[in-house]
Design a protein around this motif. Structure first.
Motif, PDB file in Angstrom:
ATOM      1  N   ARG A  26       0.834  -1.206   0.000  1.00 18.84           N
ATOM      2  CA  ARG A  26       0.000   0.000   0.000  1.00 18.84           C
ATOM      3  C   ARG A  26       0.867   1.253   0.000  1.00 18.84           C
ATOM      4  O   ARG A  26       0.615   2.203  -0.760  1.00 18.84           O
ATOM      5  N   ARG A  27       1.907   1.275   0.835  1.00 18.34           N
ATOM      6  CA  ARG A  27       2.767   2.455   0.919  1.00 18.34           C
ATOM      7  C   ARG A  27       3.530   2.681  -0.384  1.00 18.34           C
ATOM      8  O   ARG A  27       3.752   3.832  -0.784  1.00 18.34           O
ATOM      9  N   VAL A  28       3.934   1.593  -1.040  1.00 21.52           N
ATOM     10  CA  VAL A  28       4.621   1.727  -2.330  1.00 21.52           C
ATOM     11  C   VAL A  28       3.716   2.402  -3.347  1.00 21.52           C
ATOM     12  O   VAL A  28       4.120   3.332  -4.053  1.00 21.52           O
ATOM     13  N   GLU A  29       2.466   1.953  -3.438  1.00 20.73           N
ATOM     14  CA  GLU A  29       1.550   2.579  -4.396  1.00 20.73           C
ATOM     15  C   GLU A  29       1.271   4.030  -4.021  1.00 20.73           C
ATOM     16  O   GLU A  29       1.259   4.914  -4.878  1.00 20.73           O
ATOM     17  N   ASP A  30       1.065   4.291  -2.735  1.00 17.60           N
ATOM     18  CA  ASP A  30       0.800   5.661  -2.291  1.00 17.60           C
ATOM     19  C   ASP A  30       1.967   6.591  -2.590  1.00 17.60           C
ATOM     20  O   ASP A  30       1.775   7.792  -2.826  1.00 17.60           O
ATOM     21  N   LEU A  31       3.173   6.041  -2.604  1.00 19.52           N
ATOM     22  CA  LEU A  31       4.369   6.836  -2.870  1.00 19.52           C
ATOM     23  C   LEU A  31       4.459   7.280  -4.323  1.00 19.52           C
ATOM     24  O   LEU A  31       5.177   8.232  -4.650  1.00 19.52           O
ATOM     25  N   GLY A  32       3.738   6.599  -5.200  1.00 17.81           N
ATOM     26  CA  GLY A  32       3.791   6.935  -6.618  1.00 17.81           C
ATOM     27  C   GLY A  32       4.787   6.118  -7.412  1.00 17.81           C
ATOM     28  O   GLY A  32       5.143   6.497  -8.537  1.00 17.81           O
ATOM     29  N   VAL A  33       5.236   5.001  -6.863  1.00 20.15           N
ATOM     30  CA  VAL A  33       6.153   4.100  -7.563  1.00 20.15           C
ATOM     31  C   VAL A  33       5.453   3.521  -8.789  1.00 20.15           C
ATOM     32  O   VAL A  33       4.236   3.322  -8.800  1.00 20.15           O
ATOM     33  N   GLU A  65      -5.437  -7.459  -6.622  1.00 19.53           N
ATOM     34  CA  GLU A  65      -6.739  -7.055  -6.099  1.00 19.53           C
ATOM     35  C   GLU A  65      -6.622  -5.841  -5.190  1.00 19.53           C
ATOM     36  O   GLU A  65      -7.485  -4.956  -5.187  1.00 19.53           O
ATOM     37  N   GLN A  66      -5.543  -5.772  -4.425  1.00 19.94           N
ATOM     38  CA  GLN A  66      -5.363  -4.701  -3.442  1.00 19.94           C
ATOM     39  C   GLN A  66      -5.077  -3.348  -4.073  1.00 19.94           C
ATOM     40  O   GLN A  66      -5.553  -2.318  -3.598  1.00 19.94           O
ATOM     41  N   THR A  67      -4.275  -3.339  -5.137  1.00 22.76           N
ATOM     42  CA  THR A  67      -3.791  -2.085  -5.701  1.00 22.76           C
ATOM     43  C   THR A  67      -4.678  -1.612  -6.837  1.00 22.76           C
ATOM     44  O   THR A  67      -5.497  -2.357  -7.370  1.00 22.76           O
ATOM     45  N   GLU A  68      -4.462  -0.357  -7.248  1.00 19.99           N
ATOM     46  CA  GLU A  68      -5.284   0.250  -8.292  1.00 19.99           C
ATOM     47  C   GLU A  68      -4.488   0.712  -9.506  1.00 19.99           C
ATOM     48  O   GLU A  68      -5.003   0.726 -10.613  1.00 19.99           O
ATOM     49  N   ARG A  69      -3.254   1.132  -9.301  1.00 21.81           N
ATOM     50  CA  ARG A  69      -2.513   1.824 -10.366  1.00 21.81           C
ATOM     51  C   ARG A  69      -1.175   1.175 -10.687  1.00 21.81           C
ATOM     52  O   ARG A  69      -0.788   1.051 -11.851  1.00 21.81           O
ATOM     53  N   VAL A  70      -0.437   0.784  -9.676  1.00 26.86           N
ATOM     54  CA  VAL A  70       0.948   0.357  -9.852  1.00 26.86           C
ATOM     55  C   VAL A  70       1.008  -0.935 -10.670  1.00 26.86           C
ATOM     56  O   VAL A  70       0.153  -1.812 -10.555  1.00 26.86           O
ATOM     57  N   GLN A  71       2.021  -1.057 -11.529  1.00 28.12           N
ATOM     58  CA  GLN A  71       2.266  -2.325 -12.211  1.00 28.12           C
ATOM     59  C   GLN A  71       2.847  -3.328 -11.215  1.00 28.12           C
ATOM     60  O   GLN A  71       3.419  -2.951 -10.196  1.00 28.12           O
ATOM     61  N   LEU A  72       2.715  -4.621 -11.543  1.00 26.48           N
ATOM     62  CA  LEU A  72       3.074  -5.694 -10.611  1.00 26.48           C
ATOM     63  C   LEU A  72       3.897  -6.752 -11.322  1.00 26.48           C
ATOM     64  O   LEU A  72       3.687  -7.025 -12.503  1.00 26.48           O
ATOM     65  N   GLY A  73       4.812  -7.372 -10.584  1.00 24.87           N
ATOM     66  CA  GLY A  73       5.538  -8.487 -11.163  1.00 24.87           C
ATOM     67  C   GLY A  73       6.543  -9.076 -10.205  1.00 24.87           C
ATOM     68  O   GLY A  73       6.811  -8.531  -9.133  1.00 24.87           O
ATOM     69  N   ALA A  74       7.098 -10.195 -10.595  1.00 28.99           N
ATOM     70  CA  ALA A  74       8.194 -10.817  -9.856  1.00 28.99           C
ATOM     71  C   ALA A  74       9.509 -10.359 -10.465  1.00 28.99           C
ATOM     72  O   ALA A  74       9.635 -10.233 -11.677  1.00 28.99           O
ATOM     73  N   LEU A  75      10.468 -10.127  -9.608  1.00 33.15           N
ATOM     74  CA  LEU A  75      11.821  -9.784 -10.061  1.00 33.15           C
ATOM     75  C   LEU A  75      12.781 -10.832  -9.496  1.00 33.15           C
ATOM     76  O   LEU A  75      13.409 -10.605  -8.487  1.00 33.15           O
ATOM     77  N   VAL A  76      12.886 -11.938 -10.157  1.00 30.65           N
ATOM     78  CA  VAL A  76      12.081 -12.427 -11.279  1.00 30.65           C
ATOM     79  C   VAL A  76      11.497 -13.779 -10.899  1.00 30.65           C
ATOM     80  O   VAL A  76      11.915 -14.403  -9.930  1.00 30.65           O
ATOM     81  N   SER A  77      10.516 -14.232 -11.700  1.00 32.95           N
ATOM     82  CA  SER A  77       9.974 -15.563 -11.505  1.00 32.95           C
ATOM     83  C   SER A  77      10.952 -16.598 -12.046  1.00 32.95           C
ATOM     84  O   SER A  77      11.570 -16.396 -13.095  1.00 32.95           O
TER      85      SER A  77
END
Length: 264
Positions: A26-33, A65-77
């Motif tokens: 949540r804090r990462v998304e709020d930060l604008g990352v 489901e939790q976030t709204e804007r930030v892109q998501l991924g594994a670094l790395v799968s």
């Protein structure tokens, strides 16, 4: 192709409860990352080797489901841990979960050949050799794309593929053939040198190297290394943060630097 400067944060899922990880996301998304990463391991990589740890892809679904804007991924799968067709379906599903209001999904498929032997031995995977793991990755990438084309529903958009690694002969060849984003480690000099090698592979496969975004791990302040890494071609800068506290102070500095650079 010119890429804007972007900032990623890798929330390492170790030494923390899941409520702490959820709060960090949540804090990462709020930060604008721009991109929120985790990693694909089964045990901590630093600190207590048997400390608290959580699995990668179920976490990505929760973050979607939790976030709204930030892109998501594994670094790395790790390519070795899942059948390529299954991984493609998992990625497609999270792509849909992460979409909002009819827009595109937000998953980035970060993938690599794997290296952490304990994961393999304790979970019953064949460790093989570095060469055999790269061969497996080379075989998996076309299968992933083929499965995406066959799935119903299809992904919401062309899911970006990020490949991590810097092996000059085989890994960078796979980057040239398949990746939208290339992630590496090291300083500006190393990035320039590897970029020359990547450009050679891209020319061999008939692809402009400028189509591939350069991503790099950063552990110092942007005032110290930002300009030289940017001049060397990096545009996605990723900060690591580990539990239990998930300090984002360095990430906040990089976000402010990103904004200043992108404003020109």
């Amino acid at each position: 192709m010119t890429f804007p400067v972007r900032i990623g944060v890798q929330i390492q899922p170790q030494h923390a409860t899941y409520p702490a990880i959820r709060d960090a996301a949540r804090r990462v998304e709020d930060l604008g990352v721009d991109v929120l990463f985790n990693w694909d391991h089964f045990f901590p990589l630093t600190g207590d080797p048997d400390g608290l740890h959580f699995e990668c892809w179920t976490m990505l679904a929760a973050w979607a489901e939790q976030t709204e804007r930030v892109q998501l991924g594994a670094l790395v799968s790790c390519n070795s841990y899942r059948n390529p067709e299954l991984l493609a379906d998992m990625a497609r599903t999270i792509d849909h979960i992460s979409a909002r209001d009819g827009g595109p999904g937000r998953l980035v498929l970060g993938i690599g050949a794997g290296w952490f032997e304990r994961d393999y031995t304790e979970y019953g995977y064949q460790f093989g050799t570095a060469g055999s793991r790269i061969t497996d990755l080379a075989q998996a990438l076309p299968r992933i794309r083929s499965r995406w084309a066959a799935l119903n529903p299809a992904p919401t958009r062309d899911i970006p593929i990020l490949i991590g690694g810097s092996g000059p002969r085989r890994t960078l060849r796979l980057v040239a053939e398949h990746a939208d984003v290339w992630h590496s480690f090291g300083d500006a000099s190393s990035l320039r040198e590897r970029s020359v090698t990547l450009a050679g592979h891209a020319a061999d496969v008939g692809r402009p190297a400028e189509q591939i975004e350069r991503s790099i791990d950063v552990r110092r302040r942007p005032s110290e290394v930002g300009k030289e890494l940017l001049d060397a071609g990096a545009t996605l800068f990723t900060i690591e943060s580990s539990g239990p506290d998930y300090d984002l102070d360095l990430a906040a500095e990089w976000v402010a630097w990103r904004d200043a650079v992108n404003r020109g």
